[in-house]
Design an enzyme around this catalytic site. Structure first.
Site, PDB file in Angstrom:
ATOM      1  N   ARG A   1      -6.002   2.018  -8.162  1.00 32.17           N
ATOM      2  CA  ARG A   1      -7.075   1.044  -7.913  1.00 32.17           C
ATOM      3  C   ARG A   1      -8.098   1.661  -6.965  1.00 32.17           C
ATOM      4  O   ARG A   1      -7.828   2.681  -6.330  1.00 32.17           O
ATOM      5  CB  ARG A   1      -6.498  -0.257  -7.329  1.00 32.17           C
ATOM      6  CG  ARG A   1      -5.638  -0.064  -6.107  1.00 32.17           C
ATOM      7  CD  ARG A   1      -5.111  -1.399  -5.571  1.00 32.17           C
ATOM      8  NE  ARG A   1      -4.213  -1.162  -4.469  1.00 32.17           N
ATOM      9  CZ  ARG A   1      -2.884  -1.329  -4.505  1.00 32.17           C
ATOM     10  NH1 ARG A   1      -2.296  -1.770  -5.596  1.00 32.17           N
ATOM     11  NH2 ARG A   1      -2.151  -1.082  -3.439  1.00 32.17           N
TER      12      ARG A   1
ATOM     13  N   ARG B   1      -7.612   9.556  -6.229  1.00 30.30           N
ATOM     14  CA  ARG B   1      -6.773   8.695  -5.371  1.00 30.30           C
ATOM     15  C   ARG B   1      -5.364   9.270  -5.358  1.00 30.30           C
ATOM     16  O   ARG B   1      -4.730   9.401  -6.409  1.00 30.30           O
ATOM     17  CB  ARG B   1      -6.724   7.257  -5.865  1.00 30.30           C
ATOM     18  CG  ARG B   1      -5.843   6.426  -4.927  1.00 30.30           C
ATOM     19  CD  ARG B   1      -5.819   4.944  -5.193  1.00 30.30           C
ATOM     20  NE  ARG B   1      -5.073   4.300  -4.102  1.00 30.30           N
ATOM     21  CZ  ARG B   1      -5.374   3.149  -3.555  1.00 30.30           C
ATOM     22  NH1 ARG B   1      -6.405   2.461  -3.977  1.00 30.30           N
ATOM     23  NH2 ARG B   1      -4.635   2.651  -2.577  1.00 30.30           N
TER      24      ARG B   1
ATOM     25  N   ASP C   1      -4.567   8.221   0.189  1.00 23.74           N
ATOM     26  CA  ASP C   1      -3.475   7.248   0.357  1.00 23.74           C
ATOM     27  C   ASP C   1      -2.120   7.952   0.427  1.00 23.74           C
ATOM     28  O   ASP C   1      -1.933   9.004  -0.190  1.00 23.74           O
ATOM     29  CB  ASP C   1      -3.511   6.258  -0.816  1.00 23.74           C
ATOM     30  CG  ASP C   1      -2.691   5.012  -0.535  1.00 23.74           C
ATOM     31  OD1 ASP C   1      -2.323   4.775   0.628  1.00 23.74           O
ATOM     32  OD2 ASP C   1      -2.416   4.276  -1.487  1.00 23.74           O
ATOM     33  N   GLY C   2      -1.189   7.332   1.154  1.00 26.32           N
ATOM     34  CA  GLY C   2       0.192   7.815   1.166  1.00 26.32           C
ATOM     35  C   GLY C   2       0.641   8.426   2.470  1.00 26.32           C
ATOM     36  O   GLY C   2       1.765   8.927   2.567  1.00 26.32           O
ATOM     37  N   ASN C   3      -0.203   8.351   3.504  1.00 29.01           N
ATOM     38  CA  ASN C   3       0.192   8.924   4.809  1.00 29.01           C
ATOM     39  C   ASN C   3       1.426   8.221   5.373  1.00 29.01           C
ATOM     40  O   ASN C   3       2.324   8.873   5.910  1.00 29.01           O
ATOM     41  CB  ASN C   3      -0.933   8.751   5.844  1.00 29.01           C
ATOM     42  CG  ASN C   3      -2.183   9.502   5.469  1.00 29.01           C
ATOM     43  OD1 ASN C   3      -2.133  10.428   4.695  1.00 29.01           O
ATOM     44  ND2 ASN C   3      -3.307   9.076   6.028  1.00 29.01           N
ATOM     45  N   GLY C   4       1.444   6.883   5.261  1.00 29.48           N
ATOM     46  CA  GLY C   4       2.550   6.105   5.825  1.00 29.48           C
ATOM     47  C   GLY C   4       3.862   6.471   5.136  1.00 29.48           C
ATOM     48  O   GLY C   4       4.878   6.727   5.804  1.00 29.48           O
TER      49      GLY C   4
ATOM     50  N   ASN D   1      -8.650  -2.388   6.929  1.00 29.89           N
ATOM     51  CA  ASN D   1      -7.597  -1.719   7.710  1.00 29.89           C
ATOM     52  C   ASN D   1      -7.474  -2.287   9.132  1.00 29.89           C
ATOM     53  O   ASN D   1      -6.448  -2.083   9.788  1.00 29.89           O
ATOM     54  CB  ASN D   1      -7.826  -0.204   7.793  1.00 29.89           C
ATOM     55  CG  ASN D   1      -7.529   0.531   6.497  1.00 29.89           C
ATOM     56  OD1 ASN D   1      -8.093   1.577   6.219  1.00 29.89           O
ATOM     57  ND2 ASN D   1      -6.627  -0.011   5.687  1.00 29.89           N
TER      58      ASN D   1
HETATM   59  C1  FPP Z   1      -3.869   5.309   3.638  1.00 27.53           C
HETATM   60  O1  FPP Z   1      -2.504   5.650   3.775  1.00 27.53           O
HETATM   61  C2  FPP Z   1      -4.606   6.030   4.623  1.00 27.53           C
HETATM   62  C3  FPP Z   1      -5.342   5.451   5.603  1.00 27.53           C
HETATM   63  C4  FPP Z   1      -5.499   3.991   5.787  1.00 27.53           C
HETATM   64  C5  FPP Z   1      -6.013   6.263   6.593  1.00 27.53           C
HETATM   65  C6  FPP Z   1      -6.518   7.572   6.089  1.00 27.53           C
HETATM   66  C7  FPP Z   1      -6.822   8.384   7.259  1.00 27.53           C
HETATM   67  C8  FPP Z   1      -6.597   9.693   7.368  1.00 27.53           C
HETATM   68  C9  FPP Z   1      -6.115  10.567   6.288  1.00 27.53           C
HETATM   69  C10 FPP Z   1      -6.955  10.342   8.622  1.00 27.53           C
HETATM   70  C11 FPP Z   1      -8.399  10.622   8.493  1.00 27.53           C
HETATM   71  C12 FPP Z   1      -8.857  11.261   9.623  1.00 27.53           C
HETATM   72  C13 FPP Z   1     -10.033  11.842   9.666  1.00 27.53           C
HETATM   73  C14 FPP Z   1     -10.334  12.558  10.872  1.00 27.53           C
HETATM   74  C15 FPP Z   1     -11.037  11.770   8.564  1.00 27.53           C
HETATM   75  P1  FPP Z   1      -1.482   4.478   4.097  1.00 27.53           P
HETATM   76  O2  FPP Z   1      -1.332   4.376   5.560  1.00 27.53           O
HETATM   77  O3  FPP Z   1      -1.912   3.215   3.426  1.00 27.53           O
HETATM   78  O4  FPP Z   1      -0.184   5.069   3.442  1.00 27.53           O
HETATM   79  P2  FPP Z   1       0.966   4.248   2.695  1.00 27.53           P
HETATM   80  O5  FPP Z   1       0.321   3.629   1.471  1.00 27.53           O
HETATM   81  O6  FPP Z   1       1.949   5.300   2.343  1.00 27.53           O
HETATM   82  O7  FPP Z   1       1.480   3.246   3.683  1.00 27.53           O
END
Ligand code: FPP
Length: 245
Positions: A198, A192, A24-27, A72
């Protein structure tokens, strides 16, 4: 030695056999850099590559990552598309590299809802993986823990209705054998990232006795050093599985 950090890793006999990760946390990682969210997912995907290679190198048996939940699909269409395109690119690379990397790559989740192109690549990856005996990696794609349990219940009910199975013979093992993870060791450690505490519908049945490690670090920043610390923390846990010893 000068300049080299001392590893905090415990003796390998104390390592978790199976680590599961909610990435989690990419966004937020992207937003903090004024980048589109898709850039955060790309960085997250790079980090997944790095962490999975590291797990292989230190001798972890299995890694399961939550790449895309059934929920998602509710995200904006452009973000769903970006995630699927990322997965498709990753699978192309996996098809080229898996045998040489010696990684057994598999998928957990519903196939229904995924594109024919993606499914075809997943199947090719599955075929190549049969020849590998290194780390096993599960990518949870279109996965939901409750959905998995409903499918298992439906399958057992069908077997009972057809007379193939006596309802009295249904045990934890029979139910486990209906899950996407049938035959796999349950996760010992669930990590996580991204500050939330959670499970978000991830491996609900399988994580019953897992140790849970939560960190504020955003997934693209989660380093091998922090993984070492999570494993070291895991090695200090007294796992009693309901017993008192
Ligand atoms: C949650 O971060 C992450 C996801 C919904 C996607 C996870 C996917 C990847 C890390 C790419 C995986 C790729 C491969 C090839 C396995 P979020 O978008 O909810 O972040 P945020 O809570 O900061 O908005």
């Amino acid at each position: 030695m000068f300049g080299r950090k001392k590893s905090v890793l415990p003796d390998p006999s104390l390592f978790p056999k199976h680590i599961a990760v909610i990435m989690d946390g990419n966004g937020r990682w992207a937003t903090r850099r004024a980048l589109p969210r898709s850039a955060g997912h790309s960085a997250g995907s790079e980090n997944f590559r790095k962490i999975s290679r590291y797990c292989r190198d230190i001798g972890i048996e299995r890694l399961t990552v939550y790449a895309f939940s059934t929920e998602n699909f509710k995200r904006p269409a452009d973000e769903v598309e970006a995630l699927m395109a990322l997965m498709s690119r990753y699978l192309d690379e996996a098809i080229a590299d898996l045998a040489h990397e010696n990684v057994r790559l598999g998928f957990i989740g519903q196939r229904e809802g995924l594109s024919a192109e993606l499914l075809e690549k997943m199947d090719r990856v599955g075929d190549i993986s049969k020849g590998c005996d290194g780390i096993s990696v599960n990518i949870a794609l279109n996965y939901g823990g409750r959905d998995e349990l409903v499918s298992a219940a439906r399958s057992l009910a069908k077997k009972a209705a057809s007379g193939e199975l006596d309802p009295e013979d249904i045990t934890e093992d029979t139910l486990s054998s209906e899950l996407f993870t049938a035959g796999q060791h349950d996760p010992d450690l669930v990590i996580r990232t991204g500050a939330e505490k959670r499970l978000s519908n991830f491996l609900l049945w399988q994580s019953a006795y897992a140790e849970l490690y939560f960190t504020d670090t955003l997934w693209p920043d989660f380093s091998t050093g922090e993984l070492d610390r999570a494993i070291a923390w895991f090695s200090t846990r007294k796992r009693r599985f309901g017993d008192v010893k």
